[in-house]
Write a protein that holds these residues in place. Structure first.
Motif, mmCIF file in Angstrom:
data_model
loop_
_atom_site.group_PDB
_atom_site.id
_atom_site.type_symbol
_atom_site.label_atom_id
_atom_site.label_comp_id
_atom_site.label_asym_id
_atom_site.label_seq_id
_atom_site.Cartn_x
_atom_site.Cartn_y
_atom_site.Cartn_z
ATOM 1 N N ILE A 32 0.848 -1.194 0.000
ATOM 2 C CA ILE A 32 0.000 0.000 0.000
ATOM 3 C C ILE A 32 0.882 1.241 0.000
ATOM 4 O O ILE A 32 1.759 1.395 0.854
ATOM 5 C CB ILE A 32 -0.923 0.020 1.232
ATOM 6 C CG1 ILE A 32 -1.817 -1.217 1.247
ATOM 7 C CG2 ILE A 32 -1.763 1.290 1.248
ATOM 8 C CD1 ILE A 32 -2.641 -1.356 2.514
ATOM 9 N N TYR A 33 0.648 2.130 -0.968
ATOM 10 C CA TYR A 33 1.405 3.375 -1.035
ATOM 11 C C TYR A 33 0.447 4.555 -0.897
ATOM 12 O O TYR A 33 -0.615 4.575 -1.511
ATOM 13 C CB TYR A 33 2.168 3.493 -2.354
ATOM 14 C CG TYR A 33 2.911 4.803 -2.463
ATOM 15 C CD1 TYR A 33 4.059 5.027 -1.709
ATOM 16 C CD2 TYR A 33 2.436 5.822 -3.271
ATOM 17 C CE1 TYR A 33 4.728 6.232 -1.773
ATOM 18 C CE2 TYR A 33 3.098 7.034 -3.342
ATOM 19 C CZ TYR A 33 4.239 7.235 -2.593
ATOM 20 O OH TYR A 33 4.890 8.435 -2.651
ATOM 21 N N ALA A 34 0.843 5.550 -0.085
ATOM 22 C CA ALA A 34 -0.020 6.701 0.212
ATOM 23 C C ALA A 34 -1.400 6.195 0.626
ATOM 24 O O ALA A 34 -2.403 6.464 -0.032
ATOM 25 C CB ALA A 34 -0.115 7.640 -0.984
ATOM 26 N N PRO A 35 -1.474 5.432 1.719
ATOM 27 C CA PRO A 35 -2.731 4.776 2.095
ATOM 28 C C PRO A 35 -3.848 5.754 2.443
ATOM 29 O O PRO A 35 -3.609 6.815 3.016
ATOM 30 C CB PRO A 35 -2.332 3.944 3.322
ATOM 31 C CG PRO A 35 -1.144 4.650 3.893
ATOM 32 C CD PRO A 35 -0.410 5.195 2.711
ATOM 33 N N TYR A 70 8.910 0.521 -0.356
ATOM 34 C CA TYR A 70 8.107 1.751 -0.350
ATOM 35 C C TYR A 70 8.700 2.781 -1.309
ATOM 36 O O TYR A 70 7.975 3.463 -2.034
ATOM 37 C CB TYR A 70 8.040 2.329 1.063
ATOM 38 C CG TYR A 70 6.882 3.278 1.272
ATOM 39 C CD1 TYR A 70 5.625 2.800 1.636
ATOM 40 C CD2 TYR A 70 7.037 4.646 1.098
ATOM 41 C CE1 TYR A 70 4.559 3.659 1.820
ATOM 42 C CE2 TYR A 70 5.977 5.517 1.276
ATOM 43 C CZ TYR A 70 4.738 5.017 1.645
ATOM 44 O OH TYR A 70 3.680 5.874 1.817
ATOM 45 N N GLN A 71 10.044 2.872 -1.329
ATOM 46 C CA GLN A 71 10.696 3.795 -2.252
ATOM 47 C C GLN A 71 10.421 3.391 -3.695
ATOM 48 O O GLN A 71 10.179 4.242 -4.563
ATOM 49 C CB GLN A 71 12.203 3.829 -1.990
ATOM 50 C CG GLN A 71 12.992 4.741 -2.921
ATOM 51 C CD GLN A 71 12.581 6.191 -2.815
ATOM 52 O OE1 GLN A 71 12.158 6.648 -1.756
ATOM 53 N NE2 GLN A 71 12.705 6.927 -3.915
ATOM 54 N N GLY A 72 10.451 2.081 -3.955
ATOM 55 C CA GLY A 72 10.143 1.600 -5.298
ATOM 56 C C GLY A 72 8.718 1.923 -5.713
ATOM 57 O O GLY A 72 8.461 2.317 -6.857
ATOM 58 N N ARG A 73 7.779 1.757 -4.777
ATOM 59 C CA ARG A 73 6.379 2.086 -5.070
ATOM 60 C C ARG A 73 6.223 3.576 -5.352
ATOM 61 O O ARG A 73 5.460 3.980 -6.235
ATOM 62 C CB ARG A 73 5.495 1.678 -3.887
ATOM 63 C CG ARG A 73 5.390 0.189 -3.679
ATOM 64 C CD ARG A 73 4.460 -0.463 -4.700
ATOM 65 N NE ARG A 73 3.069 -0.108 -4.416
ATOM 66 C CZ ARG A 73 2.308 0.619 -5.218
ATOM 67 N NH1 ARG A 73 2.788 1.082 -6.354
ATOM 68 N NH2 ARG A 73 1.060 0.889 -4.894
#
Length: 287
Positions: A25-28, A107-110
């Protein structure tokens, strides 16, 4: 010589996986029905119909902690992709920090993937949603007898302030100047007066962005005009507006000419006007 081992793969827990894209989940965002998913995934389901109708809401709603990269998901009503009930979503900044600390590499990759996707949408002229908050804060200034006055601040907040060239605010003609131009955020005007009136805010976008009034009929405008009547009940009031913008290519030269023409016309019109001033309503009145 000992060869360096490859970096360990971060194992993502099922609870930290988006139920829509099945990635971390990114920027949830958290829906009212208690589901958590990526803001960009929620945006795909959100109703981003352009409208200038102002939906009144609490002053507690604030854009300052909202991630501007995912404005379409911000407080927009949509059918939840999980349970299909009508709901809205709010950014979960605490969970976002936890996920970034728990899975720093993933998370950085997302983040990089989402930025590329967003850049492609903008570069290809994709329509993007923008949330606007418009309203006023209020404080009563106690005077002697009937000399009470209202200290008010009119504001326009956007989830994408970086797209705004300037905001024109048209005040009551008894204020001097009756028209204020704000060139950078925060877009606010503070005054002291006795009575309420209706202001007009004209939000002008930077070239090559334009407001989309209707996708089907290809209606586009460089300016978005909103009206707000000052509210002196309690601490004030605000409203929400859902709008759309699109990035157009090859409009720089024509847009520059149009802006110079419009701004010149405004100056000439203001030079012709000489409204009557009322010191009791105009805190900046000079004798």
């Amino acid at each position: 010589m000992v060869e360096a081992s490859p970096p360990a793969t971060e194992t993502i827990a099922d609870d930290d996986t988006c139920p829509v894209c099945h990635l971390l989940i990114y920027a949830p965002v958290r829906t009212q029905c208690s589901h958590i998913l990526c803001a960009s995934c929620m945006a795909q389901w959100a109703d981003t119909t352009s409208t200038t109708n102002i939906i009144h809401s609490s002053l507690d709603l604030d854009l300052r902690e909202f991630d501007p990269n995912y404005d379409p998901a911000y407080d927009l009503e949509a059918s939840c992709p999980m349970c299909r009930t009508q709901t809205s979503a709010q950014p979960d900044t605490e969970l976002s920090r936890e996920l970034e600390e728990r899975y720093p590499k993933t998370y950085q990759g997302r983040k990089e993937e989402e930025e590329v996707d967003r850049g492609q949408r903008s570069g290809q002229g994709g329509v993007e949603g923008v949330m606007i908050l418009i309203g006023n804060r209020h404080r009563l200034e106690r005077g002697s007898g009937d000399d009470n006055q209202h200290d008010w601040t009119f504001f326009v907040r956007l989830s994408r302030p970086d797209l705004v060239e300037h905001v024109h605010v048209n005040l009551h003609p008894t204020f001097r100047p009756p028209r204020v131009t704000l060139s950078k955020a925060p877009f606010e005007v503070r005054r002291l007066g006795w009575g309420t009136f209706t202001l007009q805010a004209v939000i002008v976008l930077k070239n090559p962005y334009v407001w989309v009034q209707s996708v089907e009929e290809d209606e586009k405008e460089n300016e978005l005009k909103l009206q707000w009547t000052l509210d002196f009940e309690g601490r004030g009031r605000q409203g929400r507006v859902r709008a759309k913008v699109i990035k157009e290519e090859g409009t720089e030269e024509l847009d520059g000419i149009a802006r110079r023409t419009r701004s010149g016309g405004v100056r000439r019109e203001e030079e012709r006007r000489s409204p009557v001033r009322y010191p009791h309503m105009d805190p900046e009145f000079e004798t």
